[in-house]
Design a protein around this motif. Structure first.
Motif, PDB file in Angstrom:
ATOM      1  N   ASP A 181      40.965  21.377  44.276  1.00 38.61           N
ATOM      2  CA  ASP A 181      40.024  20.052  44.738  1.00 38.61           C
ATOM      3  C   ASP A 181      38.831  20.916  45.470  1.00 38.61           C
ATOM      4  O   ASP A 181      38.345  20.601  46.401  1.00 38.61           O
ATOM      5  N   ASP A 203      36.933  19.532  41.916  1.00 41.73           N
ATOM      6  CA  ASP A 203      37.562  18.243  42.216  1.00 41.73           C
ATOM      7  C   ASP A 203      37.152  17.033  41.317  1.00 41.73           C
ATOM      8  O   ASP A 203      35.819  16.887  40.777  1.00 41.73           O
ATOM      9  N   LYS A 204      37.984  16.132  40.935  1.00 39.57           N
ATOM     10  CA  LYS A 204      37.926  15.102  40.334  1.00 39.57           C
ATOM     11  C   LYS A 204      37.013  14.277  40.838  1.00 39.57           C
ATOM     12  O   LYS A 204      36.279  13.197  39.967  1.00 39.57           O
ATOM     13  N   GLU A 237      38.862  19.287  36.853  1.00 44.00           N
ATOM     14  CA  GLU A 237      39.906  18.078  36.946  1.00 44.00           C
ATOM     15  C   GLU A 237      39.337  16.666  36.764  1.00 44.00           C
ATOM     16  O   GLU A 237      38.047  16.543  36.878  1.00 44.00           O
TER      17      GLU A 237
HETATM   18 MG    MG Z   1      43.761  16.073  44.595  1.00 41.58          MG
END
Ligand code: MG
Ligand code: C2E
Ligand code: MG
Ligand code: MG
Length: 282
Positions: A181, A203-204, A237
């Motif tokens: 993250d 991080d997504k 991600e």
């Molecule tokens: Mg996470």
């Protein structure tokens, strides 16, 4: 009168605190029971290399197969134990379970590096290195280089000096580390500087709006550039669409993970999925 109601208020306050404590304790107890009753599961989400269409590894993600509520995601039960030693017992179980899975995959001819998420509380233990070494010795047929530990930055790291040394000691055994993250925590840049992790995970939340939000695009690009400067691997991600893949590739980030590739899946599905993916993407 005032005194009376004051005392009542105090009593009321007192009771509600202790009820809350009991509630929290119940949750801690039930998560502990889940571990003891063997109700925890790991699902595995692939990480792939978009340049050559190869599966480069997996991330183990925790689930609770609850007898009444069905399959629960970690956010539904881990927060209850994040500040207790239960998170440490769970972390050790996750590492061992992953080592067992790696042995099964090895026997099938697969050598996929697999990462597990480790809470800050866990790797801040003074004896973390010893504990990990013991687990690796117990599963000595599995190469430690196949184990990657993702540092979850959700709680602050108090003692960076100690944690940094702990990473170095674990790396001596072959284990690798990722900063999970990245960019969302308390002090990402300081962690990047002080913690010698091999990989940074974008991080997504940045990846999600990479096509529509120029700030998220700029942040993703900055993280990719940081990874080059600091000679770390970078993986994105939460990649869900082809356009996100293209944008990341254009910026030089070719390692990705996300629903667009595949969701986390039970171990039994992994080999077939990987064979099919590589057949259709190489
Ligand atoms: Mg996470
Ligand atoms: P994380 O490590 O950042 O894992 C990524 C999360 O994003 C996972 O949620 C994954 O299922 C989800 N995800 C994957 N691809 C996509 C996508 O394309 N779009 C979106 N929106 N989400 C995607 P999950 O499995 O619910 O886990 C949530 C968090 O719980 C993890 O975030 C990690 O911080 C924590 N966690 C999971 N397993 C463990 C564990 O064994 N131990 C500890 N301490 N924490 C864990
Ligand atoms: Mg993770
Ligand atoms: Mg993450």
């Amino acid at each position: 009168e005032a005194k009376q109601s004051g005392r009542n208020r105090f009593r009321f306050f007192d009771v509600s605190i202790s009820q809350k404590t009991q509630e929290a304790f119940k949750n801690i107890e039930s998560v502990k029971q889940a571990l003891e009753n063997n109700e925890l599961r790991l699902h595995y989400q692939p990480k792939v290399n978009l340049r050559n269409g190869m599966v480069i590894g997996f991330e183990a993600l925790l689930r609770w197969q609850h007898p009444a509520l069905g399959l629960l995601p970690p956010d539904a039960f881990l927060p209850a134990v994040e500040r207790t030693d239960v998170i440490i017992d769970i972390g050790d179980w996750v590492i061992e379970q992953t080592l067992c899975q790696l042995r099964i995959w090895n026997a099938e001819g697969h050598h996929w590096p697999t990462s597990v998420n480790i809470a800050a509380r866990h790797f801040q233990l003074p004896n973390f290195v010893d504990r990990l070494q013991r687990l690796l010795a117990k599963h000595s047929d599995v190469e430690p280089r196949l184990l990657d530990l993702e540092i979850v930055e959700s709680t602050a790291i108090d003692n960076l000096e100690h944690v940094s040394q702990c990473l170095i000691d674990c790396q001596q055994m072959g284990v690798t580390f990722s900063l999970d993250d990245f960019g969302t925590g308390f002090s990402s840049l300081n962690y990047l500087k002080r913690l010698p992790a091999q990989t940074i995970k974008i991080d997504k939340s940045f990846v999600r709006d990479i096509l529509h939000d120029k700030d998220d695009l700029a942040l993703s690009e900055a993280i990719i550039n940081l990874s080059r400067t600091f000679e770390r691997e970078v993986i994105a991600e939460g990649v869900e669409t082809d356009l996100q893949e293209k944008m990341l590739l254009a910026m030089g980030c070719y390692l990705v993970q996300g629903y667009g590739i595949a969701p986390p899946m039970p171990a039994e599905q992994v080999s077939d999925w990987a064979t099919l993916y590589e057949l259709t993407h190489r």
